[in-house]
Motif scaffolding. Structure first.
Motif, PDB file in Angstrom:
ATOM      1  N   GLY A 275      -8.243  -7.095  -9.162  1.00 51.26           N
ATOM      2  CA  GLY A 275      -8.396  -8.482  -8.711  1.00 51.26           C
ATOM      3  C   GLY A 275      -8.416  -8.582  -7.198  1.00 51.26           C
ATOM      4  O   GLY A 275      -9.213  -9.335  -6.622  1.00 51.26           O
ATOM      5  N   ARG A 276      -7.536  -7.852  -6.537  1.00 54.37           N
ATOM      6  CA  ARG A 276      -7.530  -7.861  -5.067  1.00 54.37           C
ATOM      7  C   ARG A 276      -8.840  -7.334  -4.511  1.00 54.37           C
ATOM      8  O   ARG A 276      -9.418  -7.909  -3.593  1.00 54.37           O
ATOM      9  N   LEU A 277      -9.304  -6.228  -5.084  1.00 55.49           N
ATOM     10  CA  LEU A 277     -10.540  -5.627  -4.580  1.00 55.49           C
ATOM     11  C   LEU A 277     -11.757  -6.493  -4.876  1.00 55.49           C
ATOM     12  O   LEU A 277     -12.781  -6.402  -4.198  1.00 55.49           O
ATOM     13  N   GLY A 278     -11.657  -7.337  -5.903  1.00 62.20           N
ATOM     14  CA  GLY A 278     -12.756  -8.232  -6.232  1.00 62.20           C
ATOM     15  C   GLY A 278     -12.744  -9.519  -5.432  1.00 62.20           C
ATOM     16  O   GLY A 278     -13.655 -10.341  -5.552  1.00 62.20           O
ATOM     17  N   ASN A 279     -11.702  -9.681  -4.617  1.00 65.63           N
ATOM     18  CA  ASN A 279     -11.579 -10.886  -3.783  1.00 65.63           C
ATOM     19  C   ASN A 279     -12.240 -10.631  -2.430  1.00 65.63           C
ATOM     20  O   ASN A 279     -11.746  -9.837  -1.634  1.00 65.63           O
TER      21      ASN A 279
ATOM     22  N   GLU B 153      -8.784   0.804   1.660  1.00 69.27           N
ATOM     23  CA  GLU B 153      -8.897   2.146   1.109  1.00 69.27           C
ATOM     24  C   GLU B 153      -7.688   2.507   0.260  1.00 69.27           C
ATOM     25  O   GLU B 153      -7.824   3.150  -0.786  1.00 69.27           O
ATOM     26  N   LYS B 154      -6.506   2.094   0.707  1.00 71.03           N
ATOM     27  CA  LYS B 154      -5.294   2.370  -0.077  1.00 71.03           C
ATOM     28  C   LYS B 154      -5.333   1.632  -1.421  1.00 71.03           C
ATOM     29  O   LYS B 154      -4.960   2.182  -2.457  1.00 71.03           O
ATOM     30  N   ALA B 155      -5.814   0.398  -1.395  1.00 73.58           N
ATOM     31  CA  ALA B 155      -5.912  -0.364  -2.635  1.00 73.58           C
ATOM     32  C   ALA B 155      -6.877   0.309  -3.607  1.00 73.58           C
ATOM     33  O   ALA B 155      -6.629   0.375  -4.818  1.00 73.58           O
ATOM     34  N   LYS B 156      -7.984   0.828  -3.085  1.00 72.78           N
ATOM     35  CA  LYS B 156      -8.950   1.522  -3.938  1.00 72.78           C
ATOM     36  C   LYS B 156      -8.333   2.780  -4.546  1.00 72.78           C
ATOM     37  O   LYS B 156      -8.532   3.083  -5.732  1.00 72.78           O
ATOM     38  N   ALA B 157      -7.589   3.529  -3.714  1.00 74.67           N
ATOM     39  CA  ALA B 157      -6.961   4.753  -4.205  1.00 74.67           C
ATOM     40  C   ALA B 157      -5.899   4.442  -5.253  1.00 74.67           C
ATOM     41  O   ALA B 157      -5.798   5.116  -6.290  1.00 74.67           O
ATOM     42  N   ASP B 158      -5.092   3.396  -5.018  1.00 73.11           N
ATOM     43  CA  ASP B 158      -4.055   3.003  -5.983  1.00 73.11           C
ATOM     44  C   ASP B 158      -4.679   2.555  -7.294  1.00 73.11           C
ATOM     45  O   ASP B 158      -4.165   2.847  -8.383  1.00 73.11           O
ATOM     46  N   HIS B 159      -5.787   1.827  -7.203  1.00 70.79           N
ATOM     47  CA  HIS B 159      -6.474   1.368  -8.415  1.00 70.79           C
ATOM     48  C   HIS B 159      -6.958   2.554  -9.233  1.00 70.79           C
ATOM     49  O   HIS B 159      -6.795   2.591 -10.471  1.00 70.79           O
TER      50      HIS B 159
ATOM     51  N   GLY C 220       4.429   2.398 -21.004  1.00 72.64           N
ATOM     52  CA  GLY C 220       3.830   2.965 -19.804  1.00 72.64           C
ATOM     53  C   GLY C 220       2.380   2.550 -19.643  1.00 72.64           C
ATOM     54  O   GLY C 220       1.915   2.263 -18.529  1.00 72.64           O
ATOM     55  N   ILE C 221       1.642   2.500 -20.785  1.00 71.67           N
ATOM     56  CA  ILE C 221       0.232   2.080 -20.731  1.00 71.67           C
ATOM     57  C   ILE C 221       0.134   0.639 -20.251  1.00 71.67           C
ATOM     58  O   ILE C 221      -0.695   0.305 -19.394  1.00 71.67           O
ATOM     59  N   ALA C 222       0.994  -0.218 -20.774  1.00 69.86           N
ATOM     60  CA  ALA C 222       0.957  -1.633 -20.400  1.00 69.86           C
ATOM     61  C   ALA C 222       1.235  -1.812 -18.908  1.00 69.86           C
ATOM     62  O   ALA C 222       0.568  -2.598 -18.213  1.00 69.86           O
ATOM     63  N   ALA C 223       2.229  -1.073 -18.384  1.00 69.78           N
ATOM     64  CA  ALA C 223       2.574  -1.198 -16.962  1.00 69.78           C
ATOM     65  C   ALA C 223       1.437  -0.704 -16.082  1.00 69.78           C
ATOM     66  O   ALA C 223       1.088  -1.335 -15.078  1.00 69.78           O
ATOM     67  N   ALA C 224       0.835   0.429 -16.457  1.00 71.71           N
ATOM     68  CA  ALA C 224      -0.264   0.974 -15.648  1.00 71.71           C
ATOM     69  C   ALA C 224      -1.474   0.041 -15.681  1.00 71.71           C
ATOM     70  O   ALA C 224      -2.132  -0.183 -14.656  1.00 71.71           O
ATOM     71  N   GLU C 225      -1.782  -0.516 -16.855  1.00 72.07           N
ATOM     72  CA  GLU C 225      -2.935  -1.427 -16.964  1.00 72.07           C
ATOM     73  C   GLU C 225      -2.707  -2.702 -16.173  1.00 72.07           C
ATOM     74  O   GLU C 225      -3.633  -3.244 -15.563  1.00 72.07           O
ATOM     75  N   LYS C 226      -1.461  -3.178 -16.165  1.00 70.47           N
ATOM     76  CA  LYS C 226      -1.155  -4.402 -15.411  1.00 70.47           C
ATOM     77  C   LYS C 226      -1.385  -4.181 -13.907  1.00 70.47           C
ATOM     78  O   LYS C 226      -2.009  -5.003 -13.231  1.00 70.47           O
ATOM     79  N   GLU C 227      -0.890  -3.058 -13.390  1.00 69.42           N
ATOM     80  CA  GLU C 227      -1.088  -2.761 -11.970  1.00 69.42           C
ATOM     81  C   GLU C 227      -2.555  -2.488 -11.670  1.00 69.42           C
ATOM     82  O   GLU C 227      -3.088  -2.906 -10.628  1.00 69.42           O
ATOM     83  N   ARG C 228      -3.238  -1.805 -12.602  1.00 69.53           N
ATOM     84  CA  ARG C 228      -4.665  -1.530 -12.421  1.00 69.53           C
ATOM     85  C   ARG C 228      -5.455  -2.830 -12.301  1.00 69.53           C
ATOM     86  O   ARG C 228      -6.285  -2.998 -11.410  1.00 69.53           O
ATOM     87  N   ASP C 229      -5.171  -3.769 -13.193  1.00 67.30           N
ATOM     88  CA  ASP C 229      -5.926  -5.025 -13.207  1.00 67.30           C
ATOM     89  C   ASP C 229      -5.596  -5.888 -11.991  1.00 67.30           C
ATOM     90  O   ASP C 229      -6.469  -6.582 -11.455  1.00 67.30           O
TER      91      ASP C 229
END
Length: 939
Positions: A898-902, A915-921, A885-894
């Motif tokens: 990346g999207r928000l840093g683009n 805003e949705k991307a920020k909330a999901d992150h 579960g940690i690996a899956a959450a970290e993968k989606e977080r990262d």
């Protein structure tokens, strides 16, 4: 106590209680000696139906009214409707058209009688709908802007302003609606983006030395051009200023003038000036010393081409509507060689350049609005604005949020004359009479006007009526009997003599006979003198700050010598869920009555309050409304739990004496909630007040307090709650009902009576009960700390068990270590509750157990609770699950990081997507952290 049904049914409750309140006269102020508190409702159109904006505006007002009433004030909420000149006349004419009739088939008096008939039969829909929302308005004194008393006030204001030189007749540009045949206000104009074109025209210099090029989106108006303007700093045209050009088609000679309105960077830098058909051009024309009476008007009232004063428009253009006139003018210009072709990027020539045009439309007629030069009545708004500006600057009127002050000052300090006449039949007919020699006589009655004119002078009354904003600007004082209930103002002028004047083309005053009397009784004379003026607060949408709020300030200060309200609260708009503006054309409007049918008025009201954050619009979210219906249900079930356990209404306003920490804690929590709500409402923080109540009721009272005082099960039977806790619980529930009443009036009134002893019913309905006292002396900080600690212990253990997928019902052994002497005593006092709520049993302390890998470690402050996992879960499988579960959450977080840093995504994506991307992150980051902590607990 009256046993509550298992199911909460808001519809039945709402019908019963509103009828009861109104029948008992509980909305009418009747508290002799109490502090008066007054608010006026922005009068909705008599043709209107409740929309979501009304629901917000009236909910906020009702919260304030009910709160003031509960605070013991003599609260009055003035209610009434606006006669809505344009809208009402349209409704009646539409009904007549269905019968094959036209307004002009009837005498004016007969048509007006039909409108009064319509009002009597169909004009009360919105007032019935306001009742469904729960609005506690003083219906016994409902007003109408055309009732007899109000009409008297309107006519007096017109006459007085005229006599004082503050109201006059003038020729100026107005927003003209060709569909309705009347001038309209800016508020009745909606701007739409229309795909149009930009034509470039060559105007020949009169001396034959060349041409000057202009660009326009309305080539047809060149038939009434009166100048060409260039910027005085534009060196290209400096030598041409003062020369003349000869207009194509008409041959009229017009001057080239210097004016900063011409932008050197826009088009050719030269602009055609048509002062009779463009607001900016009108001002340029005045600066060029062209008198308004000399400005050319090339359109009639239906926006069809008419001959100008010089008679130079060719006959084949006369009578054409603007769209056809445009085509014909362009064709003539092209034939005569005066049209400059536009060359596109492919080198292809076109008559004009494509251009998106911001085009004004009538919000009711749906036709293009024309700036039109016509004679109208105007108020000297600049003079009346000065005291209003001073009142806001001095703090005599407080604008909330304060950020609106800048907008207010900017508009008021640059205010234009206010056009107050409309070309309608329904409304307050202007009390002015014209003589054949052009003189104007203004008076309260035709007889007075005739006396001013003298015998033998034939008078004709002005057929126009007054703008409805003119009459509604008097709402705070005319609703209360002014002028009959108020003494003359200091220095009030006497009626002007027949040869006097009030401004350009001014003359003595006269007024129309009053309209048919309203069935509504007039207010008691002298009410204003009883402290009802100024009003305490005005709640308004920011979109009518200038159309209504500012004008009430101007008229109130001028005629009453004081501000109309002490505070002006401006709320935002209710928007669609995606943030877009609601409109019927988009199909994204929301019917508040439909929401009331589905979830109840209380749920909709609470949504409006909880979402009303100063300075922000509200995004409509039906799921949130449903959530507040669930909140009401939770309170209902809490009351049913209280009834089932012998908890009834409190017999005291003060909190009962308490010895148990849990009861001292809930008393303190109640007092802090009262303080928070008081502070929030004082600052008009509706969201803060609503959310403070919500969190207290849902979390502290229902989820914790009722669980904490619930006795354990013994042999399958639930024990009885102790007498002290019953008394405290009943008192707290009473405070909740009073605090929540302004927001959710219906369910709270129902529970208020249901919780009372039938043998000793409540002395008063909740609507007139007493607001809670926030007495900090009843707060015990030590008890607060102990119960807060207890809640953290239970919450942390429950959370840890949930993360490990341990069944809530499973009892677990727990070692407890690291506690100080004080903490040990606290644990001993609270262990029965900890054991019951956290589902743990205390094992003998084994210090080695605190470090074992087969225990679930929960640390609160210095105390460690080590829950035995052996035989409860498969530790290896649980570690594997958490790691995955940690690996899956970290993968989606990262990935989201990346999207928000683009920069490309952030700049190009829709704001809601970002805003949705920020909330999901944030969610995924929190999930990874939570699962990591759970894994760490396993060692």
């Amino acid at each position: 106590m009256t046993e509550l049904p298992k199911t909460f049914d808001p519809a039945d409750i709402e019908r019963r209680w509103y009828a009861h309140w109104e029948a008992q006269g509980l909305f009418h102020p009747d508290r002799p000696g109490a502090e008066p508190w007054t608010i006026v409702n922005p009068p909705p159109n008599v043709t209107g139906a409740l929309h979501i904006g009304h629901a917000l505006d009236n909910t906020l007002q009702d919260i304030l009214v009910r709160h003031a009433r509960l605070k013991g004030k003599d609260a009055l909420w003035i209610v009434g409707t606006d006669h809505a000149g344009i809208a009402t006349q349209m409704v009646v004419e539409r009904q007549m058209a269905a019968k094959g009739e036209k307004r002009t088939d009837f005498a004016r008096e007969d048509f007006i009688a039909k409108v009064w008939d319509w009002k009597a039969e169909s004009g009360g829909e919105i007032t019935r709908q306001l009742r469904r929302l729960g609005c506690s308005m003083d219906w016994a004194n409902e007003r109408f802007t055309m009732d007899e008393g109000f009409s008297k006030a309107v006519l007096k204001v017109f006459v007085d302003l005229y006599n004082e030189g503050l109201l006059y007749r003038d020729k100026r540009l107005v927003n003209w609606d060709p569909g309705l045949g009347t001038a309209i206000s800016d508020l009745e104009v909606e701007t739409r983006e229309v795909q149009g074109r930009f034509w470039h025209l060559r105007y020949p210099l009169a001396d034959g030395s060349g041409f000057i090029e202009v660009a326009t989106t309305r080539p047809e108006t060149m038939l009434a051009d009166m100048a060409v303007a260039v910027n005085p700093a534009d060196e290209r045209y400096a030598a041409l200023v003062g020369k003349q050009v000869r207009l194509p088609i008409t041959g009229r000679l017009i001057p080239i003038v210097a004016d900063e309105h011409a932008d050197p960077a826009l088009g050719s830098g030269a602009v055609k000036i048509t002062p009779g058909h463009d607001f900016n051009d009108f001002e340029v024309g005045k600066r060029a010393e062209i008198e308004a009476r000399d400005m050319l008007n090339m359109l009639d009232a239906k926006a069809q081409v008419t001959q100008t004063a010089d008679g130079l428009i060719p006959a084949d253009l006369l009578g054409l509507p603007t769209a056809d006139a445009r085509k014909r003018v362009v064709a003539l210009l092209k034939d005569q060689g005066f049209l400059v072709p536009h060359v596109d990027k492919d080198g292809i020539e076109h008559d004009a350049e494509p251009r998106t045009i911001q085009t004004p439309y009538g919000d009711r007629s749906g036709v293009v609005i024309e700036p039109w030069l016509t004679d109208q009545w105007y108020v000297d708004a600049a003079t009346l604005a000065k005291p209003a500006i001073a009142a806001v600057r001095s703090g005599a009127i407080r604008i909330v949020p304060k950020t609106w002050e800048k907008t207010f000052f900017n508009w008021m300090e640059n205010i234009q004359p206010w056009c107050v006449s409309r070309q309608l039949w329904w409304g307050h007919r202007i009390p002015a009479w014209f003589a054949e020699d052009g003189r104007i006589f203004v008076a309260l009655t035709e007889a007075e006007a005739q006396a001013q004119a003298g015998e033998g002078i034939v008078l004709r009354q002005d057929p126009d009526v007054l703008d409805t904003w003119f009459s509604s600007a008097l709402w705070p004082f005319a609703t209360m009997g002014w002028p009959d209930s108020n003494p003359p103002r200091d220095g009030e002028v006497a009626a002007r003599s027949a040869d006097g004047g009030g401004g350009p083309q001014s003359a003595p005053l006269a007024a129309a006979p009053p309209p048919p009397p309203s069935v509504v009784p007039l207010p008691v004379p002298g009410r204003i003198l009883e402290g009802r003026y100024p009003n305490d607060v005005l709640v308004s949408g920011f979109d009518i700050l200038f159309f209504w709020d500012a004008r009430m300030m101007m008229q109130g200060l001028h005629f009453m010598g004081d501000v109309p309200f002490k505070t002006l609260y401006l709320h935002g708009l209710v928007r669609a869920g995606d943030g877009s503006k609601m409109s019927k054309s988009k199909g994204n409007t929301v019917d508040p009555l439909g929401l009331i049918d589905r979830y109840g008025a209380d749920a909709l009201r609470f949504f409006m309050a909880a979402m009303e954050s100063q300075g922000r619009d509200i995004k409509m979210d039906e799921k949130r409304v449903e959530g507040y219906r669930n909140f009401a249900t939770k309170l209902w079930n809490a009351a049913r739990f209280a009834q089932a356990n012998g908890i009834g209404a409190s017999t005291t306003l003060e909190p009962p004496s308490a010895t148990l920490a849990v009861n001292k804690w809930i008393v303190a929590e109640t007092i802090r909630t009262v303080q928070a709500v008081d502070l929030a409402l004082a600052d008009y923080r509706f969201d803060g007040a609503a959310n403070a109540i919500y969190q207290f009721v849902w979390s502290r009272f229902c989820d914790w307090y009722l669980e904490l005082i619930k006795p354990p099960m013994v042999d399958g039977e639930r024990g009885e709650i102790d007498a002290e806790s019953k008394a405290v619980a009943g008192w707290v529930l009473d405070q909740i009902l009073v605090l929540l009443h302004p927001f959710m009036p219906f369910i709270t009134e129902e529970l208020w009576h249901a919780m009372s002893d039938p043998a000793r019913p409540r002395a008063n309905d909740l609507i007139v009960a007493q607001w809670p006292m926030a007495d900090a002396r009843s707060i015990d900080p030590e008890a607060e700390r102990e119960i807060d600690w207890l809640i953290r212990v239970v919450s942390e253990i429950r959370s840890a068990r949930t993360e490990m997928n341990i069944a809530p019902s499973l009892k677990m052994e727990s070692y407890v270590g690291g506690a100080s002497e004080d903490q040990q005593q606290k644990i001993a006092r609270q262990w029965p509750t900890i054991s019951r709520l956290a589902r743990i049993e205390r094992a003998d302390l084994d210090q080695r157990a605190l470090g074992r890998s087969n225990t679930l470690q929960v640390v609160v402050d210095e105390v460690t609770f080590a829950l035995q996992l052996e035989g409860v879960i498969d530790l290896d499988a649980e570690r594997a699950r958490l790691t995955k579960g940690i690996a899956a959450a970290e993968k989606e977080r990262d990935a989201l990081a990346g999207r928000l840093g683009n920069p490309s995504f952030v700049e190009r994506a829709k704001p809601e997507a970002v805003e949705k991307a920020k909330a999901d992150h944030a969610d995924k980051a929190a999930e990874a952290e939570r699962l990591g902590a759970a894994l760490a607990r396993l060692g």
